[in-house]
Design an enzyme around this catalytic site. Structure first.
Site, mmCIF file in Angstrom:
data_model
loop_
_atom_site.group_PDB
_atom_site.id
_atom_site.type_symbol
_atom_site.label_atom_id
_atom_site.label_comp_id
_atom_site.label_asym_id
_atom_site.label_seq_id
_atom_site.Cartn_x
_atom_site.Cartn_y
_atom_site.Cartn_z
ATOM 1 N N ASN A 58 0.859 -1.176 0.000
ATOM 2 C CA ASN A 58 0.000 0.000 0.000
ATOM 3 C C ASN A 58 0.900 1.232 0.000
ATOM 4 O O ASN A 58 1.685 1.426 0.937
ATOM 5 C CB ASN A 58 -0.905 -0.022 1.238
ATOM 6 C CG ASN A 58 -1.856 1.154 1.303
ATOM 7 O OD1 ASN A 58 -1.738 2.129 0.560
ATOM 8 N ND2 ASN A 58 -2.815 1.086 2.212
ATOM 9 N N VAL A 59 0.797 2.069 -1.027
ATOM 10 C CA VAL A 59 1.699 3.224 -1.132
ATOM 11 C C VAL A 59 1.429 4.263 -0.049
ATOM 12 O O VAL A 59 2.211 5.214 0.098
ATOM 13 C CB VAL A 59 1.623 3.882 -2.529
ATOM 14 C CG1 VAL A 59 2.091 2.916 -3.602
ATOM 15 C CG2 VAL A 59 0.216 4.402 -2.826
ATOM 16 N N TYR A 150 -8.212 14.956 -8.518
ATOM 17 C CA TYR A 150 -7.312 14.223 -9.413
ATOM 18 C C TYR A 150 -6.349 15.183 -10.125
ATOM 19 O O TYR A 150 -5.146 14.929 -10.206
ATOM 20 C CB TYR A 150 -8.152 13.453 -10.430
ATOM 21 C CG TYR A 150 -7.391 12.487 -11.294
ATOM 22 C CD1 TYR A 150 -6.923 11.278 -10.786
ATOM 23 C CD2 TYR A 150 -7.153 12.761 -12.642
ATOM 24 C CE1 TYR A 150 -6.236 10.376 -11.580
ATOM 25 C CE2 TYR A 150 -6.464 11.865 -13.452
ATOM 26 C CZ TYR A 150 -6.013 10.681 -12.920
ATOM 27 O OH TYR A 150 -5.334 9.787 -13.714
ATOM 28 N N ALA A 152 -5.347 18.129 -9.172
ATOM 29 C CA ALA A 152 -4.378 18.681 -8.222
ATOM 30 C C ALA A 152 -3.234 17.709 -7.969
ATOM 31 O O ALA A 152 -2.064 18.104 -7.903
ATOM 32 C CB ALA A 152 -5.077 19.034 -6.913
ATOM 33 N N ILE A 185 -7.081 6.365 -22.215
ATOM 34 C CA ILE A 185 -6.516 5.034 -22.391
ATOM 35 C C ILE A 185 -7.540 3.964 -22.014
ATOM 36 O O ILE A 185 -8.289 4.122 -21.048
ATOM 37 C CB ILE A 185 -5.241 4.854 -21.525
ATOM 38 C CG1 ILE A 185 -4.281 6.032 -21.733
ATOM 39 C CG2 ILE A 185 -4.555 3.530 -21.852
ATOM 40 C CD1 ILE A 185 -3.770 6.203 -23.141
#
Length: 244
Positions: A58-59, A150, A152, A185
């Protein structure tokens, strides 16, 4: 292109991250650590590639990140490439956006990138070389309705990257930091969008189609490899001409 390199890719379970893991593994990386919170989606990667290892990470968990980096350092002594790909969206118009939606996106997309880079960059500097690639977005360069949080975070990682490109090389180490700003994408994040939205975005794109994860992975491969050895502090837009 990546022969003998030790690579770390966050958000490696699906979409762009998974494609980057596969691309790096196919380009003879010595080891590709595919990091994600859901390792069950990556068991086939480990069975398919001897040089891929799925890591539950988990980052937002700083202590787990430090432990992971120490493990890699013990085994290989270095990390050559870091791809900060993990990210989420919680879209809403600003008058409807909750504090929770803001905080969650900021924690993963911005602080998560900081957490990973803070743990990995010193090891790269000690070894005198490395490439850090962070996924931004055209939303981070040009904005979008309903994505204040998002936008920011994706603009923020560009600003951090510019600073890192100067900071990490200031004592002579060739540690490079760059961003990729994908356009529209085909990923699990876009699969549920209404057809009229997909058609609208395709129509705005010069090449009249959505991009594929491989389009982004090939850009990451270039920035990870020594072929981009004199490129740092840059943001590579891969958007089919959506923003020109």
């Amino acid at each position: 292109m990546l022969k003998d390199k030790i690579c770390v890719v966050t958000g490696g379970a699906q979409g762009i991250g998974r494609c980057i893991v596969e691309t790096f593994a196919n380009q003879d990386a010595k080891m590709v650590y595919a990091c994600d919170m859901n390792t069950s989606d990556m068991t086939d990667l480990e069975s398919q590639f001897a040089n891929v290892r799925a890591i539950e990470l988990n980052v937002c968990d700083r202590s787990s990140i430090v432990h992971f980096v120490e493990q890699v350092k013990t085994e290989f002594g270095r990390i050559d490439v870091l791809v900060n790909n993990a990210g989420i969206t919680r879209d809403n118009l600003i008058e409807k956006m909750t504090e929770e939606e803001w905080d969650l996106v900021a924690d993963v997309n911005l602080k998560g990138v900081f957490n990973m880079t803070q743990a990995v960059a010193p090891l790269m500097m000690d070894n005198g070389k490395g490439s850090i690639i962070t996924m931004s977005s055209i939303v981070g360069t040009d904005g979008n309705i309903g994505q204040s949080n998002y936008a920011a975070t994706k603009g923020g990682v560009i600003a951090m990257t510019k600073g890192w490109s100067k900071e990490f090389a200031r004592k002579g180490a060739e540690v490079r930091a760059n961003c990729i700003a994908p356009g529209f994408i085909e990923t699990p994040m876009t699969v549920d969008l209404p057809e009229k939205v997909l058609d609208y975005m395709k129509g705005k794109t010069a090449l009249k189609r959505m991009g594929k994860p491989l389009d982004i992975a090939e850009g990451a491969l270039f920035l990870a490899s020594d072929r981009s050895a004199f490129i740092t502090g840059q943001t590579l837009k891969i958007d089919g001409g959506l923003v020109i």
